[in-house]
Design a protein around this motif. Sequence first.
Motif, PDB file in Angstrom:
ATOM      1  N   TRP A   1       5.735 -27.670  38.239  1.00 47.27           N
ATOM      2  CA  TRP A   1       5.083 -27.540  36.940  1.00 47.27           C
ATOM      3  C   TRP A   1       3.573 -27.621  36.959  1.00 47.27           C
ATOM      4  O   TRP A   1       2.919 -27.222  35.984  1.00 47.27           O
ATOM      5  CB  TRP A   1       5.645 -28.581  35.978  1.00 47.27           C
TER       6      TRP A   1
ATOM      7  N   THR B   1       1.932 -24.444  35.930  1.00 43.06           N
ATOM      8  CA  THR B   1       1.898 -24.201  34.487  1.00 43.06           C
ATOM      9  C   THR B   1       0.712 -24.912  33.848  1.00 43.06           C
ATOM     10  O   THR B   1       0.045 -24.357  32.958  1.00 43.06           O
ATOM     11  CB  THR B   1       3.210 -24.660  33.836  1.00 43.06           C
TER      12      THR B   1
ATOM     13  N   TYR C   1      -2.240 -22.876  34.684  1.00 38.79           N
ATOM     14  CA  TYR C   1      -2.213 -21.656  33.873  1.00 38.79           C
ATOM     15  C   TYR C   1      -2.763 -21.926  32.476  1.00 38.79           C
ATOM     16  O   TYR C   1      -3.612 -21.185  31.965  1.00 38.79           O
ATOM     17  CB  TYR C   1      -0.774 -21.159  33.803  1.00 38.79           C
ATOM     18  N   LEU C   2      -2.309 -23.000  31.847  1.00 41.37           N
ATOM     19  CA  LEU C   2      -2.776 -23.328  30.500  1.00 41.37           C
ATOM     20  C   LEU C   2      -4.261 -23.689  30.508  1.00 41.37           C
ATOM     21  O   LEU C   2      -4.998 -23.336  29.583  1.00 41.37           O
ATOM     22  CB  LEU C   2      -1.954 -24.478  29.921  1.00 41.37           C
TER      23      LEU C   2
ATOM     24  N   LEU D   1       2.059 -19.431  26.334  1.00 39.82           N
ATOM     25  CA  LEU D   1       3.417 -19.428  26.883  1.00 39.82           C
ATOM     26  C   LEU D   1       4.106 -18.086  26.663  1.00 39.82           C
ATOM     27  O   LEU D   1       4.758 -17.556  27.577  1.00 39.82           O
ATOM     28  CB  LEU D   1       4.240 -20.549  26.249  1.00 39.82           C
TER      29      LEU D   1
ATOM     30  N   MET E   1       3.027 -15.511  29.152  1.00 41.10           N
ATOM     31  CA  MET E   1       3.309 -15.731  30.567  1.00 41.10           C
ATOM     32  C   MET E   1       4.290 -14.674  31.066  1.00 41.10           C
ATOM     33  O   MET E   1       5.404 -14.568  30.579  1.00 41.10           O
ATOM     34  CB  MET E   1       3.892 -17.131  30.790  1.00 41.10           C
TER      35      MET E   1
ATOM     36  N   ALA F   1       2.921 -19.220  37.718  1.00 45.47           N
ATOM     37  CA  ALA F   1       3.394 -20.388  36.975  1.00 45.47           C
ATOM     38  C   ALA F   1       4.879 -20.279  36.677  1.00 45.47           C
ATOM     39  O   ALA F   1       5.629 -21.256  36.796  1.00 45.47           O
ATOM     40  CB  ALA F   1       2.608 -20.536  35.672  1.00 45.47           C
ATOM     41  N   ALA F   2       5.334 -19.083  36.286  1.00 42.51           N
ATOM     42  CA  ALA F   2       6.754 -18.887  35.985  1.00 42.51           C
ATOM     43  C   ALA F   2       7.600 -19.023  37.241  1.00 42.51           C
ATOM     44  O   ALA F   2       8.651 -19.673  37.229  1.00 42.51           O
ATOM     45  CB  ALA F   2       6.966 -17.519  35.333  1.00 42.51           C
TER      46      ALA F   2
ATOM     47  N   SER G   1       7.897 -22.752  38.450  1.00 45.69           N
ATOM     48  CA  SER G   1       8.744 -23.604  37.618  1.00 45.69           C
ATOM     49  C   SER G   1      10.175 -23.086  37.521  1.00 45.69           C
ATOM     50  O   SER G   1      11.036 -23.749  36.931  1.00 45.69           O
ATOM     51  CB  SER G   1       8.153 -23.737  36.205  1.00 45.69           C
TER      52      SER G   1
ATOM     53  N   TRP H   1       8.787 -17.649  28.438  1.00 41.32           N
ATOM     54  CA  TRP H   1       9.099 -18.403  27.237  1.00 41.32           C
ATOM     55  C   TRP H   1       9.303 -17.461  26.066  1.00 41.32           C
ATOM     56  O   TRP H   1       8.768 -16.350  26.047  1.00 41.32           O
ATOM     57  CB  TRP H   1       7.965 -19.385  26.912  1.00 41.32           C
TER      58      TRP H   1
END
Length: 321
Positions: A56, A59, A62-63, A269, A272, A278-279, A282, A287
């Motif tokens: 994670w 992610t 990424y954010l 999200l 993504m 990131a995807a 995880s 999403w």
Amino acid sequence: MIKGAGILLFASVMLLLLAIPSSGEADQLVRSDSGGQLIRIGVLARRGSEECLHSWNPTADYLGRYIEGFHFQIVPLTFEDVVPRVQAEDVDFVVVNSSIYVELQALYGTARIATMKDPAGDYDSTVFGGVIFARADRLDIESIDDLKGKTFMGVDETSLGGWISAWREFKAKGIDPYKDFSKLLFSGTHDTVVYAVRDGKVDAGTVATPILEQMTAEGKIGSGLFRVINAQEHADFPYVHSTRLYPNWPFAKLRHTPNALAEKIVIALLSMSHGSPAAVASGVGGWTVPLDYGSVDECLQALHIGITNGRSQASCLRSWV
């Protein structure tokens, strides 16, 4: 069908998405200052803290690249950590299993803003369930009825995929696992359950989908090692499973978290891509807009657990009605 607030959220997200660069890739957006405001995302570490961070952290990165002025940190949560951390407002968002989310919503006003998609071949799945399994060479265990008098291991009493969904199927067959199994154990992580069944420490166990497929792909277990008990088939769901299916994990904001920030995260999200780092890290397929979690509440009601039934999952799971 998306109703009420879900329609408003969906409409607002679609309007805001028009302002996003057409590439949709975070690397081409403005990078946030690493010294920006710290936002903590609590993630249920169903396979352990180390694996949680490995999966994670991309992610969070990424954010951080997507949303200027903020720095995001992943906080691995054990099943026992979730409620105290939410109560103390030690995290700003959570990614937890669907039944825990339903409890947090009722208790603390936690609000879902997106639902996880699992990569499933040529499409993505927005549902998950549990798989009940034994070693393939255990010829004495072929059905749920054969589990009577056997030792059994689940993940945690608040794990939807790793216990509650299986418990519902046991009850439907007239089996009380707390009385009819010779021993009922909980390990805390999915991987531990898989290894315990593999090594003969227990006769059978249950984990969430698609843990068995993931561990096989990672080379942690051999193919064909296990037999699925009470195997089910659902259209467009490719993973082995033994239970009904429920909406996948939500990404949810806590009551104290500003809506303006939540809206930015929703946009990030939903943008993504399936194959983004990131995807992939995880293990999600991206999403989607938040789903209806009514079927999860129905499951808790069927077992007479949960806040809507006057008791929390963590404090009352020893009861059989």
